[in-house]
Structures are given as C-alpha cells and as structure tokens.
Design a protein around this motif. Sequence first.
Motif, PDB file in Angstrom:
ATOM      1  N   PRO A 273       9.273 -15.193  78.397  1.00 28.70           N
ATOM      2  CA  PRO A 273       9.700 -13.981  79.107  1.00 28.70           C
ATOM      3  C   PRO A 273       9.169 -12.691  78.475  1.00 28.70           C
ATOM      4  O   PRO A 273       9.919 -11.846  77.978  1.00 28.70           O
ATOM      5  N   VAL A 274       7.831 -12.546  78.463  1.00 25.56           N
ATOM      6  CA  VAL A 274       7.159 -11.348  77.980  1.00 25.56           C
ATOM      7  C   VAL A 274       6.014 -11.050  78.950  1.00 25.56           C
ATOM      8  O   VAL A 274       5.741 -11.834  79.856  1.00 25.56           O
ATOM      9  N   ILE A 275       5.319  -9.925  78.762  1.00 29.07           N
ATOM     10  CA  ILE A 275       4.172  -9.625  79.604  1.00 29.07           C
ATOM     11  C   ILE A 275       2.918  -9.447  78.753  1.00 29.07           C
ATOM     12  O   ILE A 275       2.996  -9.164  77.556  1.00 29.07           O
ATOM     13  N   GLY A 276       1.762  -9.644  79.387  1.00 27.54           N
ATOM     14  CA  GLY A 276       0.494  -9.384  78.725  1.00 27.54           C
ATOM     15  C   GLY A 276      -0.235 -10.615  78.230  1.00 27.54           C
ATOM     16  O   GLY A 276       0.373 -11.489  77.602  1.00 27.54           O
ATOM     17  N   LYS A 277      -1.531 -10.650  78.503  1.00 26.69           N
ATOM     18  CA  LYS A 277      -2.343 -11.783  78.051  1.00 26.69           C
ATOM     19  C   LYS A 277      -2.440 -11.847  76.534  1.00 26.69           C
ATOM     20  O   LYS A 277      -2.601 -12.924  75.952  1.00 26.69           O
ATOM     21  N   HIS A 278      -2.325 -10.688  75.899  1.00 24.98           N
ATOM     22  CA  HIS A 278      -2.372 -10.678  74.431  1.00 24.98           C
ATOM     23  C   HIS A 278      -1.224 -11.484  73.834  1.00 24.98           C
ATOM     24  O   HIS A 278      -1.343 -12.026  72.738  1.00 24.98           O
ATOM     25  N   ASN A 279      -0.113 -11.568  74.571  1.00 20.57           N
ATOM     26  CA  ASN A 279       1.018 -12.338  74.071  1.00 20.57           C
ATOM     27  C   ASN A 279       0.777 -13.846  74.143  1.00 20.57           C
ATOM     28  O   ASN A 279       1.449 -14.617  73.448  1.00 20.57           O
ATOM     29  N   MET A 280      -0.167 -14.267  74.972  1.00 25.11           N
ATOM     30  CA  MET A 280      -0.560 -15.672  74.935  1.00 25.11           C
ATOM     31  C   MET A 280      -1.244 -15.967  73.595  1.00 25.11           C
ATOM     32  O   MET A 280      -0.970 -17.000  72.972  1.00 25.11           O
ATOM     33  N   GLU A 281      -2.104 -15.070  73.143  1.00 16.75           N
ATOM     34  CA  GLU A 281      -2.762 -15.274  71.851  1.00 16.75           C
ATOM     35  C   GLU A 281      -1.742 -15.272  70.711  1.00 16.75           C
ATOM     36  O   GLU A 281      -1.812 -16.098  69.793  1.00 16.75           O
ATOM     37  N   ASN A 282      -0.772 -14.336  70.779  1.00 17.40           N
ATOM     38  CA  ASN A 282       0.269 -14.306  69.748  1.00 17.40           C
ATOM     39  C   ASN A 282       1.055 -15.608  69.727  1.00 17.40           C
ATOM     40  O   ASN A 282       1.361 -16.159  68.664  1.00 17.40           O
ATOM     41  N   ALA A 283       1.376 -16.116  70.921  1.00 18.66           N
ATOM     42  CA  ALA A 283       2.147 -17.364  71.015  1.00 18.66           C
ATOM     43  C   ALA A 283       1.334 -18.554  70.521  1.00 18.66           C
ATOM     44  O   ALA A 283       1.873 -19.453  69.846  1.00 18.66           O
ATOM     45  N   LEU A 284       0.055 -18.589  70.828  1.00 15.40           N
ATOM     46  CA  LEU A 284      -0.804 -19.671  70.346  1.00 15.40           C
ATOM     47  C   LEU A 284      -0.836 -19.688  68.815  1.00 15.40           C
ATOM     48  O   LEU A 284      -0.799 -20.750  68.187  1.00 15.40           O
ATOM     49  N   ALA A 285      -0.897 -18.493  68.222  1.00 15.13           N
ATOM     50  CA  ALA A 285      -0.885 -18.392  66.762  1.00 15.13           C
ATOM     51  C   ALA A 285       0.420 -18.945  66.205  1.00 15.13           C
ATOM     52  O   ALA A 285       0.427 -19.697  65.216  1.00 15.13           O
ATOM     53  N   ALA A 286       1.532 -18.583  66.840  1.00 12.76           N
ATOM     54  CA  ALA A 286       2.840 -19.052  66.382  1.00 12.76           C
ATOM     55  C   ALA A 286       2.971 -20.563  66.528  1.00 12.76           C
ATOM     56  O   ALA A 286       3.486 -21.247  65.635  1.00 12.76           O
ATOM     57  N   ILE A 287       2.479 -21.101  67.635  1.00  8.14           N
ATOM     58  CA  ILE A 287       2.542 -22.548  67.863  1.00  8.14           C
ATOM     59  C   ILE A 287       1.707 -23.299  66.830  1.00  8.14           C
ATOM     60  O   ILE A 287       2.140 -24.306  66.258  1.00  8.14           O
ATOM     61  N   ALA A 288       0.491 -22.793  66.579  1.00  6.99           N
ATOM     62  CA  ALA A 288      -0.386 -23.433  65.590  1.00  6.99           C
ATOM     63  C   ALA A 288       0.281 -23.458  64.220  1.00  6.99           C
ATOM     64  O   ALA A 288       0.270 -24.476  63.514  1.00  6.99           O
ATOM     65  N   CYS A 289       0.883 -22.336  63.840  1.00  6.98           N
ATOM     66  CA  CYS A 289       1.558 -22.237  62.547  1.00  6.98           C
ATOM     67  C   CYS A 289       2.714 -23.225  62.461  1.00  6.98           C
ATOM     68  O   CYS A 289       2.860 -23.941  61.460  1.00  6.98           O
TER      69      CYS A 289
END
Length: 459
Positions: A273-289
């Motif tokens: 529940p956020v907006i922006g494609k940049h937040n997909m990159e942030n989420a991918l980083a969090a998932i990888a970690c």
Amino acid sequence: MNTQYDFQVHQHFFFVGIAGTGMSAIAQYLRGTGKKVSGSDRLFNKDNKMLIQEQFEQQGIQCYFQDASGLTSDVDVLVVSTAIEETNVEYQKAKQLNIPIIKRSELLASISRTKRTIAVGGTSGKSTTTAMIFHILEENGISPSIMSGAGLTSLQEKGLPGNAWVGKSDWLVIEADESDGSIVNYTSEIALLLNMDRDHKEYDELTELFKTFRSHTTGKFIVNQSHPKSKELSVNSQYDFGVDTQCGFNGSEFKQDGFSISFKCNNEPVKIPVIGKHNMENALAAIACCQAIGLTISDCAKALAHYKGIYRRTQLAGSTKGITVIDDFAHNPAEIVCAIKACQTVGERVFAWFQPHGFGPLKFMHKELETETIAALRSTDTLILSDVYYAGGTVSKDVTSADVYENIKKQSNQVIYFPDRKEMIPFLQKNAKKGDVILIMGARDTTLSDFAKEIVTKL
C-alpha cells in the motif's frame, strides 16, 4: 576520538540538537538500552513544548533549550553532528568541563559493532528500505532494532517519534549516510547499496565512499543491478536485485492502482500500500536482505501487504474536494523526479512544490534540478518553487530559488515562483480542481508536514 570509540564505557549521553532526525534516533535507542540520555535543541521551549519534546520526556530523556543550561559535570560524553560548529555554546562548555566530545557517526559506528547490523546505503530510498526491512523482520517474529532517518507510521502509532526501536534480537537495521561521509565508519553483517546519484558529492567521491562501505561488510554486500553506478560495485552476489534484470531478485510486471503498487519478485506476487515505481526497487532490496537472513519471498510479501509507510515519504497529508495532497521528503533531483512520477499515476495534474533545503545543496544540484525536474513533467503539470530553507550558520548564498526559477523559465513555462510559500495557497485555491495532486517536497524544515496539512484545510 577515533572511530573505535566504545559507547559501552559511558552511561550519560548529552545530544546537541537532539530533535534532529539522526540524533533523535540514536538518543532513543540508547535510552531503550538503559543508558541515561539528555539533550538540547534550539526549538525546545519549557512553556510550549514540541510533540517530540514531550515524547522524549515520556521516555525519560531530559530536554533543554540549547543554552548549555542542561550540560553539567555528570554528563559522560557530548554528542554532536557535523552541523554543530565549535563556536556552539554547549561545545565550548563541554571543553571547559573536560567532557569528551564525539560525532554522531562515531557513536552509531560503535553501536553497529556490537550488533548484527544491516546497513542500508545509497543516495535515495534509505529510510523507506530500512523501514521495510524492519517491518518484514518484525512481522516474522525476529524482533529487530532500528535507527532510521524517518519515523515509521507503525511506531508513531505507539506515541513515539517512530525512528528508533529496541528489539529483543541481535539484528539492528540502520541507514548509512554518505552525505557527511560517515558511511565509511560502519561495520555491517549485511550491507545494501540502493543507488548512486550525484547528491551532495560528485560520482568519484561517492564511488570511493561506497567502496569503503563495501569493504567494511563482514557478510553479504547487496546492490541494485538496475542502477548503472551501483551495479559497478557489485560483487555478483546471489542476493543482488533489480527491475527487469538477470539477478537474484528480479522485479517485473509493475502496476499501480490508486495508492497501492503490485509487481512480481521472481514470479511471486507482491502488493504494497504505497505509490511509485521507486518503491518496487526499495521493496526488492528489503526482500533480498530478508531472504539472506532466512525468510522466503512469500514471508516478505505477506508482511509488506500490511506495511504502513513512513513519515513524509509520498505520505498522504489529506484530501478534499477530490484534490489529494502528498507530503514528501524529496530534496535532490532524482528523488524529486521519483515523487513527481509517483503522483502522476494518481493525479490528472500535479502541482509539484519544492523548497530547497539549503543554499549549499542548491548550488551543488541546481543544474540537474533545472533540467531533470522539468523533463519529468507532463504538459499538464506545474513546478512551483519557493525560497531556500535557511537553518542559520555561515553559508554562501550564491544560488537562490529565484535564480533557478529564471533558468527554468528560459526553457519552460511550467514553473512558478512564490518567494514566500504562503503566497502559493491562494494560487492553489483558485487553480486546483478535482482529480489534481498537490505534492509538497523538501527536507530539514520541520514545519513542512504541518504546511501540507494546512493546504488541505484551506483548499
């Protein structure tokens, strides 16, 4: 003192400028571990207390006006940031009392050496990614600690400033700041490099800082493969991430529906529940970690579905008459572009207002601001500038908002300049209509959130 300072030998810490985001996080963390903490801020007032002042006092942190009245001989160490000059009255009193003086980054580095630290680096997205990692770990019962550059909504709902929490495990999530060079001080078990844009420092200097950051990582170093500059520093980790790339964690099929994004991570669905494609990159980083720690993509996705966001990161300030007001911390060209594009998927028109956060930063980035920001606008969008936020101190005022406005005006008529931000409100009252988004952007100024809410009430 050098970077090998050991915070464990001291019991009473006094923070100068304790209300600042970076200072307040460490202060609360230390208080949460049982240390005695006090501090001062020029914004504190005995009779009309700020919210954060009340929140500190509820945690047992003593607060004083920044006049050295709270600094006594029972203080073990004075903590300052790079913004505190030696002429500061408390700096001088500490020297007179022979109280050791350390930098905020030295203290955070010392703490990081005692924990299983996850350090999040990059020129943008650090606070959001740090919050996402903390949220995923917390939701999966790992009970991490955090020191962040922005308040997490989930922690603010507990009546806290929200940028610090002491968990039960040895895991600690922190931001590693490159802007003041302190990133080179941290020792981490897992380090993430989100991106590398020209912000505060030139690329050559950034590259050297991030190389040192990488060398101080004892475990996994994870980078964004879809960002050219960060990709250059990859060690080909199986945990690298990116969008439409061949790497460990690939994001694809991005969609935004209202105030929610969805995508696939290695073909597994993720919705946040956020907006922006940049937040997909942030989420991918969090998932990888988090997978590096032992969680699955599915574990992460389930947690992120309930992620509540952080303070002033494409945060909904309110809506009225079909007009949406978004509050955002964006303060460099890359972040401004991301915020504008995120809002474009929500609004038919975007009125993007920006208050530069200092004369030094504006001088450094004004050329990119004048070109990249305008290039991100649709024909229906408008960029609005106001005067630079000046926090005091000795600074050269070579480039002003008026200068930037004049330079942009030569290439585009989609820019407006209101020296005093209050002058913008009548304009918005007259011109904003149903379906529009008003985007408020800027850093350092603690009144911006209230200003965004004021706009909502006056439309």
